[in-house]
Design a protein around this motif. Sequence first.
Motif: not given
Ligand SMILES: *Cc1c(COP(=O)(O)O)cnc(C)c1O
Length: 369
Positions: A101, A229-230
């Motif tokens: 993220k 889906g980010t």
């Molecule tokens: C945010 C996240 C995801 C998936 O992200 P999305 O944007 O909700 O599809 C997968 N694994 C981890 C550890 C995350 O923090």
Amino acid sequence: MNQLSCNHCGKKYEMTPTLWKCDCGGVFNLVKDTPKIDVTAWDHYPNSLWRYVETMPFPKGSKTWETVTMGEGQSPLIVLDPNEPNTYVKVDYMMPTLSFKDRGAAVLMTKAKELGVTKVIADSSGNAGTAIAAYSARCGIACDIYLSDQTSPKKVAQIKAHGATIKEIHGTREDIAAAAQKAVDEENVFYASHVYNPYFFQGTKTYAYEIYEQLKGAPDALIIPVGNGTLLLGAYYGFRELFENGLIHKIPKIVAVQAKNCAPLVKAYQNEEESASPVTNKGTVAEGIAIAAPARSKQILEAVYKTNGTFIDIEEEEIIHARSKLSEKGFYVEVTSAINFAGYMKYQYQKESEETIIIPLCGAGIKST
Ligand SMILES: *Cc1c(COP(=O)(O)O)cnc(C)c1O
Ligand SMILES: [Zn+2]
């Protein structure tokens, strides 16, 4: 000034610090052309995702990012097992806040700083909140994070440490988003949402650029976990930009993975639908992707269809099993992230030929209990 367009009705708007969705309720995309990629420019920048800043919609020569970056990006790409030399893990938990993220948060908060924002609000199941809190601190911007009262205590501690205000909500992931959105509108502040704000995807698209550099080309398939889906959309946009610039000859197949207990996108895919209808979250250890009503479902499905990809759903026991398998190979990931490896193991049985496959390791093991 940047323009936004609604993914649902096509209406266009000038970007402002407080506008976050269309009058019709639709999500925004950025109005922009495919960037012209100048590969020779990359070495003029530090070894981070900012190598690709010239492909992002910032004013030419803008240096705001230099005061925001914590060195995020350029995560290692490693062969997981010598017996499977074409399968790589991309170790995206090697980031300032220990999850991918940070790619999106660094770019989104750079935009917020450039807009002169003084406060942001975000909602999250954990990692996005951690990343937004950290980069808000870095920018000197006040930050409220809305999250579930069930969130992993380690993620909550991490968010608090950055000085963000925690707003604990008792309810579903959708209730939490609704509470945050109500506060955004009432307080008239910037919604630093990894789901709604399209600048987040300008950060996550660097996942594709890095793989392109590391492999000197594109892989055949990307295993990608999906809640909102980010990462999925970022990876798709990144490879599409590389493709449209003629740097690669095909866009990798996207193999999207969801937990069976919360799989609205798998259901829509099986029914050949254009967008997903909300489901009831039956509860999953993959807390980071337990999204019952993904706001960008139409775009996610389109990305998977267009790359001839597929969807895979995973049982709870398979997630736990995959986590220990990965640990036995040296990689300790948070529980949510183990689903990616479980998805890979399932996909192996249906792939047609020898393929180069990338599995992301999205979050660090110490984030979950
Ligand atoms: C945010 C996240 C995801 C998936 O992200 P999305 O944007 O909700 O599809 C997968 N694994 C981890 C550890 C995350 O923090
Ligand atoms: Zn609209």
